[in-house]
Design a protein around this motif. Structure first.
Motif, short mmCIF file in Angstrom:
data_model
loop_
_atom_site.label_atom_id
_atom_site.label_comp_id
_atom_site.label_asym_id
_atom_site.label_seq_id
_atom_site.Cartn_x
_atom_site.Cartn_y
_atom_site.Cartn_z
N MET A 74 0.84 -1.20 0.00
CA MET A 74 0.00 0.00 0.00
C MET A 74 0.87 1.25 0.00
O MET A 74 1.91 1.31 0.66
N GLU A 75 0.43 2.24 -0.73
CA GLU A 75 1.06 3.56 -0.71
C GLU A 75 0.20 4.49 0.15
O GLU A 75 -0.98 4.24 0.40
N LEU A 76 0.80 5.59 0.60
CA LEU A 76 0.04 6.56 1.39
C LEU A 76 -1.19 7.06 0.63
O LEU A 76 -2.22 7.36 1.23
N ILE A 119 -8.49 2.87 6.09
CA ILE A 119 -8.06 3.77 7.16
C ILE A 119 -6.63 3.48 7.57
O ILE A 119 -6.25 2.33 7.82
N LEU A 120 -5.83 4.53 7.66
CA LEU A 120 -4.46 4.43 8.16
C LEU A 120 -4.40 5.06 9.54
O LEU A 120 -4.76 6.23 9.72
N ALA A 133 4.99 16.86 9.67
CA ALA A 133 5.55 17.51 8.48
C ALA A 133 6.24 16.49 7.59
O ALA A 133 6.15 16.56 6.35
N ASP A 134 6.92 15.53 8.21
CA ASP A 134 7.58 14.47 7.44
C ASP A 134 6.54 13.59 6.75
O ASP A 134 6.73 13.15 5.61
N LEU A 135 5.42 13.32 7.42
CA LEU A 135 4.34 12.55 6.79
C LEU A 135 3.81 13.28 5.56
O LEU A 135 3.55 12.66 4.52
N LEU A 150 5.70 12.84 -2.01
CA LEU A 150 6.52 11.93 -2.81
C LEU A 150 5.65 10.84 -3.43
O LEU A 150 5.86 10.45 -4.60
N SER A 151 4.68 10.31 -2.66
CA SER A 151 3.80 9.28 -3.19
C SER A 151 2.98 9.80 -4.36
O SER A 151 2.71 9.05 -5.31
N LEU A 152 2.57 11.07 -4.28
CA LEU A 152 1.79 11.65 -5.38
C LEU A 152 2.60 11.69 -6.68
O LEU A 152 2.02 11.63 -7.78
#
Length: 218
Positions: free
Chosen positions: A1-3, A166-167, A206-208, A214-216
């Protein structure tokens, strides 16, 4: 899974969005001052977390403020200090003043463009609306830690969600509910090694956000 594959984030309020430990430490100073306590800040906070966890089965009876008040009194007893109920009540009311982490408002503003944002935490009824306003969420999206929405089929159906949508976004010490993927927010760690029980790891909100960006691009 990606974010980018998730539809909702269930974010722990305390120690992810709200700097609970700093708030508790500041509110404990009237109890600790003028006493030769040999314990460090982290040791005192660990003791406080221990008494809070031991009281949590009584959450339905005590409520959030009552739990903090009893925890203050029990901590004082464990440290061999004197504490009145009035001091415990003053300590409990300090929760309304706990500050947000600096990156929390901006991260929530960004993430709500991509996710349904749910916040996992408890507050007294008098403080809930103010906290929701600070976090930019609807009151119904502040969920009590006394329930596990991921195991509530009626809630999931009413919100058009499944556990896999849900994450969980949690601090390592938060003991998040099972049944969903987990992102750990390990504040204060320059390099965030991903534990085996987590699908993602970030050093801050902020790192999230940066990882999501990056995932986008992938």
């Amino acid at each position: 899974m990606e974010l980018t594959d998730y539809r909702a984030l269930l974010v722990d309020c305390d120690e992810v969005l709200v700097d609970r430990d700093s708030g508790i430490w500041a509110a404990l100073q009237p109890l600790l001052e003028n006493h030769s306590i040999s314990l460090s800040r982290e040791e005192v906070l660990a003791e406080f977390r221990h008494v809070t966890q031991s009281l949590y089965p009584r959450f339905g009876e005590l409520g959030f403020g009552g739990l903090l008040c009893f925890a203050h009194r029990q901590l004082a007893q464990r440290l061999g200090l004197e504490s009145s109920w009035e001091e415990g009540m003053t300590f409990a009311r300090s929760a309304a003043e706990w500050s947000l982490f600096e990156d929390a408002p901006g991260a929530m503003l960004y993430l709500r463009k991509f996710y349904r944002l749910l916040v996992y935490g408890d507050r007294d009824s008098a403080d809930r609306d103010a906290l929701c306003e600070r976090l930019g969420i609807a009151p119904e999206d502040l969920l009590s830690r006394s329930v596990n929405p991921l195991l509530d089929p009626a809630w999931l159906s009413a919100n058009g969600l499944k556990p896999g949508h849900i994450l969980l976004v949690s601090a390592p010490s938060a003991n998040p509910p099972a049944s969903a993927d987990l992102c750990l927010i390990r504040r204060g760690e320059a390099e965030c090694a991903q534990p085996v029980n987590a699908h993602f790891c970030a050093s801050s909100m902020a790192d999230l956000v940066a990882q999501h960006q990056l995932s986008l691009r992938r």
